[in-house]
Design a protein around this motif. Structure first.
Motif, PDB file in Angstrom:
ATOM      1  N   ASP A  29      -1.455  20.554  -8.972  1.00 30.23           N
ATOM      2  CA  ASP A  29      -1.500  19.294  -9.706  1.00 30.23           C
ATOM      3  C   ASP A  29      -0.147  18.592  -9.762  1.00 30.23           C
ATOM      4  O   ASP A  29       0.002  17.584 -10.459  1.00 30.23           O
ATOM      5  CB  ASP A  29      -2.014  19.530 -11.134  1.00 30.23           C
ATOM      6  N   THR A  30       0.845  19.113  -9.055  1.00 27.17           N
ATOM      7  CA  THR A  30       2.178  18.518  -9.050  1.00 27.17           C
ATOM      8  C   THR A  30       2.437  17.823  -7.711  1.00 27.17           C
ATOM      9  O   THR A  30       1.761  18.107  -6.706  1.00 27.17           O
ATOM     10  CB  THR A  30       3.258  19.585  -9.285  1.00 27.17           C
ATOM     11  N   PRO A  31       3.421  16.928  -7.663  1.00 27.61           N
ATOM     12  CA  PRO A  31       3.717  16.235  -6.396  1.00 27.61           C
ATOM     13  C   PRO A  31       4.124  17.169  -5.266  1.00 27.61           C
ATOM     14  O   PRO A  31       3.933  16.852  -4.098  1.00 27.61           O
ATOM     15  CB  PRO A  31       4.869  15.294  -6.775  1.00 27.61           C
ATOM     16  N   LYS A  32       4.700  18.334  -5.597  1.00 26.82           N
ATOM     17  CA  LYS A  32       5.167  19.261  -4.570  1.00 26.82           C
ATOM     18  C   LYS A  32       4.210  20.433  -4.370  1.00 26.82           C
ATOM     19  O   LYS A  32       4.595  21.473  -3.842  1.00 26.82           O
ATOM     20  CB  LYS A  32       6.558  19.771  -4.930  1.00 26.82           C
TER      21      LYS A  32
ATOM     22  N   ARG B 126       0.838  -1.217   0.000  1.00 26.33           N
ATOM     23  CA  ARG B 126       0.000   0.000   0.000  1.00 26.33           C
ATOM     24  C   ARG B 126       0.860   1.249   0.000  1.00 26.33           C
ATOM     25  O   ARG B 126       0.565   2.222  -0.694  1.00 26.33           O
ATOM     26  CB  ARG B 126      -0.943  -0.019   1.209  1.00 26.33           C
ATOM     27  N   ARG B 127       1.936   1.209   0.796  1.00 26.89           N
ATOM     28  CA  ARG B 127       2.832   2.371   0.826  1.00 26.89           C
ATOM     29  C   ARG B 127       3.523   2.562  -0.518  1.00 26.89           C
ATOM     30  O   ARG B 127       3.702   3.689  -0.982  1.00 26.89           O
ATOM     31  CB  ARG B 127       3.873   2.178   1.926  1.00 26.89           C
ATOM     32  N   LEU B 128       3.910   1.435  -1.163  1.00 30.03           N
ATOM     33  CA  LEU B 128       4.554   1.516  -2.469  1.00 30.03           C
ATOM     34  C   LEU B 128       3.621   2.167  -3.486  1.00 30.03           C
ATOM     35  O   LEU B 128       4.027   3.078  -4.226  1.00 30.03           O
ATOM     36  CB  LEU B 128       4.959   0.110  -2.935  1.00 30.03           C
ATOM     37  N   ILE B 129       2.371   1.727  -3.520  1.00 24.60           N
ATOM     38  CA  ILE B 129       1.400   2.288  -4.468  1.00 24.60           C
ATOM     39  C   ILE B 129       1.173   3.768  -4.200  1.00 24.60           C
ATOM     40  O   ILE B 129       1.122   4.590  -5.113  1.00 24.60           O
ATOM     41  CB  ILE B 129       0.078   1.493  -4.392  1.00 24.60           C
ATOM     42  N   HIS B 130       1.061   4.117  -2.910  1.00 20.63           N
ATOM     43  CA  HIS B 130       0.851   5.524  -2.552  1.00 20.63           C
ATOM     44  C   HIS B 130       2.030   6.377  -2.985  1.00 20.63           C
ATOM     45  O   HIS B 130       1.861   7.448  -3.585  1.00 20.63           O
ATOM     46  CB  HIS B 130       0.642   5.648  -1.045  1.00 20.63           C
ATOM     47  N   ASP B 131       3.256   5.920  -2.696  1.00 20.05           N
ATOM     48  CA  ASP B 131       4.446   6.702  -3.053  1.00 20.05           C
ATOM     49  C   ASP B 131       4.604   6.838  -4.556  1.00 20.05           C
ATOM     50  O   ASP B 131       5.027   7.880  -5.062  1.00 20.05           O
ATOM     51  CB  ASP B 131       5.698   6.060  -2.452  1.00 20.05           C
ATOM     52  N   LEU B 132       4.274   5.779  -5.303  1.00 18.61           N
ATOM     53  CA  LEU B 132       4.381   5.854  -6.758  1.00 18.61           C
ATOM     54  C   LEU B 132       3.375   6.843  -7.335  1.00 18.61           C
ATOM     55  O   LEU B 132       3.659   7.531  -8.322  1.00 18.61           O
ATOM     56  CB  LEU B 132       4.179   4.469  -7.373  1.00 18.61           C
ATOM     57  N   LYS B 133       2.196   6.933  -6.727  1.00 18.28           N
ATOM     58  CA  LYS B 133       1.179   7.869  -7.206  1.00 18.28           C
ATOM     59  C   LYS B 133       1.659   9.306  -7.105  1.00 18.28           C
ATOM     60  O   LYS B 133       1.394  10.132  -7.980  1.00 18.28           O
ATOM     61  CB  LYS B 133      -0.112   7.707  -6.398  1.00 18.28           C
ATOM     62  N   ILE B 134       2.361   9.620  -6.029  1.00 18.48           N
ATOM     63  CA  ILE B 134       2.818  11.004  -5.830  1.00 18.48           C
ATOM     64  C   ILE B 134       4.300  11.153  -6.164  1.00 18.48           C
ATOM     65  O   ILE B 134       4.905  12.186  -5.877  1.00 18.48           O
ATOM     66  CB  ILE B 134       2.556  11.460  -4.375  1.00 18.48           C
TER      67      ILE B 134
ATOM     68  N   HIS C 194       6.103  15.313   9.470  1.00 16.57           N
ATOM     69  CA  HIS C 194       5.061  14.311   9.375  1.00 16.57           C
ATOM     70  C   HIS C 194       4.371  14.202  10.724  1.00 16.57           C
ATOM     71  O   HIS C 194       4.918  14.551  11.765  1.00 16.57           O
ATOM     72  CB  HIS C 194       5.640  12.940   8.999  1.00 16.57           C
ATOM     73  N   GLY C 195       3.190  13.667  10.677  1.00 13.77           N
ATOM     74  CA  GLY C 195       2.518  13.350  11.923  1.00 13.77           C
ATOM     75  C   GLY C 195       1.813  14.523  12.538  1.00 13.77           C
ATOM     76  O   GLY C 195       0.778  14.952  12.064  1.00 13.77           O
TER      77      GLY C 195
ATOM     78  N   SER D 223      -0.068  19.193   1.952  1.00 15.54           N
ATOM     79  CA  SER D 223       0.602  18.719   0.744  1.00 15.54           C
ATOM     80  C   SER D 223       0.118  17.303   0.468  1.00 15.54           C
ATOM     81  O   SER D 223      -0.471  16.650   1.337  1.00 15.54           O
ATOM     82  CB  SER D 223       2.125  18.727   0.922  1.00 15.54           C
ATOM     83  N   ARG D 224       0.367  16.822  -0.740  1.00 10.28           N
ATOM     84  CA  ARG D 224      -0.025  15.449  -1.065  1.00 10.28           C
ATOM     85  C   ARG D 224       0.678  14.444  -0.156  1.00 10.28           C
ATOM     86  O   ARG D 224       0.081  13.476   0.312  1.00 10.28           O
ATOM     87  CB  ARG D 224       0.303  15.139  -2.523  1.00 10.28           C
ATOM     88  N   ALA D 225       1.964  14.661   0.066  1.00  4.75           N
ATOM     89  CA  ALA D 225       2.733  13.720   0.875  1.00  4.75           C
ATOM     90  C   ALA D 225       2.245  13.701   2.310  1.00  4.75           C
ATOM     91  O   ALA D 225       2.261  12.659   2.966  1.00  4.75           O
ATOM     92  CB  ALA D 225       4.216  14.077   0.819  1.00  4.75           C
ATOM     93  N   LEU D 226       1.798  14.849   2.814  1.00  2.00           N
ATOM     94  CA  LEU D 226       1.382  14.936   4.207  1.00  2.00           C
ATOM     95  C   LEU D 226       0.009  14.318   4.421  1.00  2.00           C
ATOM     96  O   LEU D 226      -0.205  13.552   5.359  1.00  2.00           O
ATOM     97  CB  LEU D 226       1.373  16.397   4.661  1.00  2.00           C
ATOM     98  N   ASN D 227      -0.937  14.650   3.551  1.00  2.00           N
ATOM     99  CA  ASN D 227      -2.288  14.121   3.695  1.00  2.00           C
ATOM    100  C   ASN D 227      -3.001  14.247   2.353  1.00  2.00           C
ATOM    101  O   ASN D 227      -3.601  15.277   2.054  1.00  2.00           O
ATOM    102  CB  ASN D 227      -3.054  14.866   4.787  1.00  2.00           C
TER     103      ASN D 227
END
Length: 273
Positions: A198-201, A5-13, A66-67, A225-229
């Protein structure tokens, strides 16, 4: 499986891709080696050293937030040390909704938008503010934003008039990028600033107006951000999309139009204000 699940999430962003690739390669080599010495030693050492190299390299990264809520909650004073205009240095897509946006669209910020975002081919700035013709909506918004704070420094109607004048002037700029603004018929109770959403950052900064505040600068801010939530980041990006579709295109002079826009985004002309 948590790792999958983490792999799929990281690849998406598009985050931590290097580490995931090396991890997959190392495990693949380890699995194949169980059934015989079919992998040359040179490849085994290359995979191992690549993994070590990436781990060492990632130690140089600044610590990410994070967190806890400390990284996402604040007020306008958080922008004193790192002004919002500095976040626009590499931006190509800026979207803003605010009742008047008078504080955000300072002369300095507008100059940054012109020299940075709108100076790029494909650059885009979209702004939505309240429609000054909607007198009842402006009156209610002024009651919330002006009359419910202890130390007001400006009034919404005058601030809105000032912003509309500035937006009209910006609409006449000749730039590589495209500037547009629209008018909303009521205040939903928050403001949004999106930077390259619309970008990862991308960044989403949301100000919650609340019911009573000591000053305008004390209102709660969320920075996502996308990475945060990813869930709530996407939620606020969609909120602006809904606002943009609901808002009414403002007057735009023919000189400010670079030609026909796409059919699903073409501005209407001639709306009286």
């Amino acid at each position: 499986m948590v790792w999958l699940r983490r792999l799929i999430h990281d690849l998406k962003i598009r985050q931590n891709v290097d580490a995931h690739v090396v991890t997959v390669v190392v495990f693949a080599f380890a699995l194949v080696s169980i059934f015989g010495d079919v992998v040359p030693d040179q490849l085994k050492w290359a995979a191992l050293l690549s993994g070590v190299g990436i781990l060492v390299y990632r130690l140089t990264f600044p610590e990410e937030r994070h967190g806890g809520s400390a990284g996402i909650l604040g007020d306008r004073s958080d922008f004193d040390s790192v002004p919002l205009s500095s976040a626009l240095a590499s931006a190509r897509d800026v979207r803003v909704f605010a009742p008047s946006a008078v504080n955000l669209l300072s002369a300095h910020t507008c100059e940054v938008l012109r020299k940075v975002v709108l100076a790029r081919a494909g650059g885009s700035v979209r702004v939505v503010v309240l429609d000054p013709a909607e007198k009842d909506a402006v009156r209610l918004a002024s009651r919330q934003l002006d009359d419910s704070i202890d130390f007001p420094v400006q009034r919404l109607p005058a601030a809105l008039d000032s912003t509309i004048e500035r937006l009209d002037l910006m609409s006449e700029w000749e730039t590589e990028g495209r500037f547009r603004y629209r008018l909303l018929s009521y205040n939903p109770g928050f403001s949004i600033v999106l930077i390259d959403p619309d970008t990862p950052k991308g960044r989403a900064i949301v100000e919650i107006h609340g019911f009573h505040n000591s000053s305008t600068s004390s209102r709660m801010h969320l920075e996502l951000s996308r990475a945060l939530n990813e869930r709530w980041y996407s939620y606020w990006v969609r909120q602006f999309d809904f606002i943009w579709r609901e808002a009414t295109p403002a007057d735009v002079s023919p000189a400010a139009d670079d030609g026909p826009a796409p059919a699903d985004d073409r501005e209407e002309r001639g709306r009286p204000r």
